[in-house]
Design an enzyme around this catalytic site. Structure first.
Site, mmCIF file in Angstrom:
data_model
loop_
_atom_site.group_PDB
_atom_site.id
_atom_site.type_symbol
_atom_site.label_atom_id
_atom_site.label_comp_id
_atom_site.label_asym_id
_atom_site.label_seq_id
_atom_site.Cartn_x
_atom_site.Cartn_y
_atom_site.Cartn_z
ATOM 1 N N GLU A 279 0.824 -1.214 0.000
ATOM 2 C CA GLU A 279 0.000 0.000 0.000
ATOM 3 C C GLU A 279 0.856 1.260 0.000
ATOM 4 O O GLU A 279 2.061 1.217 0.210
ATOM 5 C CB GLU A 279 -0.912 0.032 1.234
ATOM 6 C CG GLU A 279 -2.173 -0.804 1.119
ATOM 7 C CD GLU A 279 -3.257 -0.115 0.299
ATOM 8 O OE1 GLU A 279 -2.975 0.935 -0.317
ATOM 9 O OE2 GLU A 279 -4.393 -0.637 0.260
ATOM 10 N N ARG B 146 -7.030 0.285 13.039
ATOM 11 C CA ARG B 146 -5.764 0.829 12.567
ATOM 12 C C ARG B 146 -6.044 1.880 11.520
ATOM 13 O O ARG B 146 -7.167 2.007 11.019
ATOM 14 C CB ARG B 146 -4.889 -0.270 11.963
ATOM 15 C CG ARG B 146 -5.464 -0.937 10.716
ATOM 16 C CD ARG B 146 -4.411 -1.739 9.973
ATOM 17 N NE ARG B 146 -4.930 -2.541 8.880
ATOM 18 C CZ ARG B 146 -5.188 -2.081 7.648
ATOM 19 N NH1 ARG B 146 -5.014 -0.803 7.359
ATOM 20 N NH2 ARG B 146 -5.624 -2.909 6.705
ATOM 21 N N ASN C 247 -5.612 3.351 7.688
ATOM 22 C CA ASN C 247 -5.640 2.711 6.376
ATOM 23 C C ASN C 247 -5.047 3.684 5.356
ATOM 24 O O ASN C 247 -3.873 4.008 5.430
ATOM 25 C CB ASN C 247 -7.071 2.280 6.028
ATOM 26 C CG ASN C 247 -7.123 1.384 4.803
ATOM 27 O OD1 ASN C 247 -6.324 0.467 4.691
ATOM 28 N ND2 ASN C 247 -8.047 1.640 3.896
ATOM 29 N N ASP D 240 -10.978 -6.139 11.289
ATOM 30 C CA ASP D 240 -11.874 -7.179 10.794
ATOM 31 C C ASP D 240 -12.840 -6.541 9.800
ATOM 32 O O ASP D 240 -13.977 -6.206 10.122
ATOM 33 C CB ASP D 240 -12.639 -7.812 11.958
ATOM 34 C CG ASP D 240 -13.582 -8.928 11.505
ATOM 35 O OD1 ASP D 240 -13.530 -9.307 10.311
ATOM 36 O OD2 ASP D 240 -14.390 -9.397 12.331
ATOM 37 N N ASN E 180 -10.942 5.004 1.952
ATOM 38 C CA ASN E 180 -9.887 4.690 1.005
ATOM 39 C C ASN E 180 -9.896 5.737 -0.111
ATOM 40 O O ASN E 180 -10.677 6.688 -0.093
ATOM 41 C CB ASN E 180 -10.118 3.286 0.422
ATOM 42 C CG ASN E 180 -8.857 2.465 0.356
ATOM 43 O OD1 ASN E 180 -7.784 2.981 0.064
ATOM 44 N ND2 ASN E 180 -8.981 1.168 0.620
ATOM 45 N N ASP F 46 -10.164 1.079 -4.323
ATOM 46 C CA ASP F 46 -9.084 0.982 -3.341
ATOM 47 C C ASP F 46 -8.267 2.273 -3.394
ATOM 48 O O ASP F 46 -8.835 3.348 -3.423
ATOM 49 C CB ASP F 46 -8.251 -0.275 -3.611
ATOM 50 C CG ASP F 46 -7.615 -0.829 -2.337
ATOM 51 O OD1 ASP F 46 -7.105 -0.025 -1.536
ATOM 52 O OD2 ASP F 46 -7.631 -2.047 -2.146
#
Length: 296
Positions: free
Chosen positions: A15, A102, A104, A122, A153, A205
């Site tokens: 990423e 977390r 991203n 999750d 995202n 994404d």
């Protein structure tokens, strides 16, 4: 157009690719491996390990060689060390909505403010606990700006900085929004749907902007990188030889190479995509815009 393999990196989740113009090198992270990676055409591949997962990065204008990063517990400054480690300094701890979250996707706006979103690790739970934060140099902490996301995202800013783009990758959402962006105050407003990706191949994404103001976004699960015009029209899709491209970034001496990082999923047959987790290069015939540094 044939995608070129840059590095068979085998990243679990590659990423946040960022082209470092001064070094003529590509940096990116592998989230589950907790690594910062660097690739240079003549120097090869190097990596440094952190104590927490690193999800997104941007170079620091005030500290050459250092990076601002969204990690698990907050925003940090990272400095690569000899021996493959990272010296981490906390900049802005974050109180997540629930445990096991977390950061991203994230990047700087054109004025050098760092923006990053959070998600529940999750992803399958589909919990709308994700938030979008901004952090400016000298701030007391990270400011929560938007919420009610599952997997924020696709963050990007138009070349003039006056439009902000944001997506949600979760299968239940698969939407990209655009916002008017006040460059003086760093405030997004007038949110509207830019593109509904549910009828299109791939989930939205990570993203990049080209010099024409078009928005490039990886179509995760479809092995494609899509380009949308500023009006939200899909005008081309480029193939990569893996199912899960994760994020793209323009780089190279003329910023006309589109680098693409990808995901190597565990527990599945990869015989049809042996290069999953690799880093690829495309030549789309357009150039990108320089990536801003934090505090620049």
């Amino acid at each position: 157009m044939q995608a070129e393999l840059v590095l068979d990196a085998r990243n679990g989740t590659g990423e946040s690719p960022v082209w470092h113009a001064a070094e003529q090198a590509l940096y990116w992270v592998d989230i589950p491996a907790r690594t910062l990676n660097r690739w240079h055409a003549s120097e090869g591949h190097a990596q440094w390990h952190a104590d927490e997962m690193i999800a997104c990065i941007a170079p620091r204008a005030d500290a050459p060689g250092a990076w601002i990063a969204g990690m698990e517990s907050g925003l940090f400054s990272l400095a690569p060390q000899a021996g493959g480690t990272l010296a981490a300094t906390a900049l802005a701890p974050v109180a997540h909505a629930v445990p096991a979250m977390r950061f991203n996707d994230g990047r700087c706006d054109r004025q050098g403010r760092f923006w990053a979103g959070t998600m529940l690790q999750d992803m399958a739970a589909g919990a709308r606990v994700g938030r979008l934060y901004s952090y400016a140099k000298g701030s007391a902490g990270a400011a929560m700006r938007l919420d009610d996301f599952i997997v924020p995202n696709g963050l990007a800013f138009s070349p003039d900085g006056r439009t902000m783009y944001l997506s949600d990758s979760h299968p239940a959402v698969q939407a990209i929004w655009s916002f008017d962006y006040d460059t003086d105050t760093g405030t997004p407003h007038n949110r509207r749907l830019f593109a509904d990706m549910k009828p299109l191949p791939g989930r939205p994404d990570g993203a990049a902007m080209d010099a024409d103001g078009c928005y490039w976004i990886c179509g995760n699960d479809a092995g494609l990188v899509h380009r949308f015009t500023p009006q939200g029209r899909l005008d081309r899709s480029l193939e990569v030889p893996v199912k899960k491209p994760a994020m793209c970034a323009f780089g190279g001496p003329a910023l006309d190479t589109l680098f693409v990082t990808s995901i190597r999923p565990g527990g599945v047959d990869l015989s049809d995509q042996p290069l999953a987790g690799g880093v690829f290069a495309l030549r789309p015939g357009v150039a990108g815009v320089p990536e801003p540094a934090f505090g620049g």
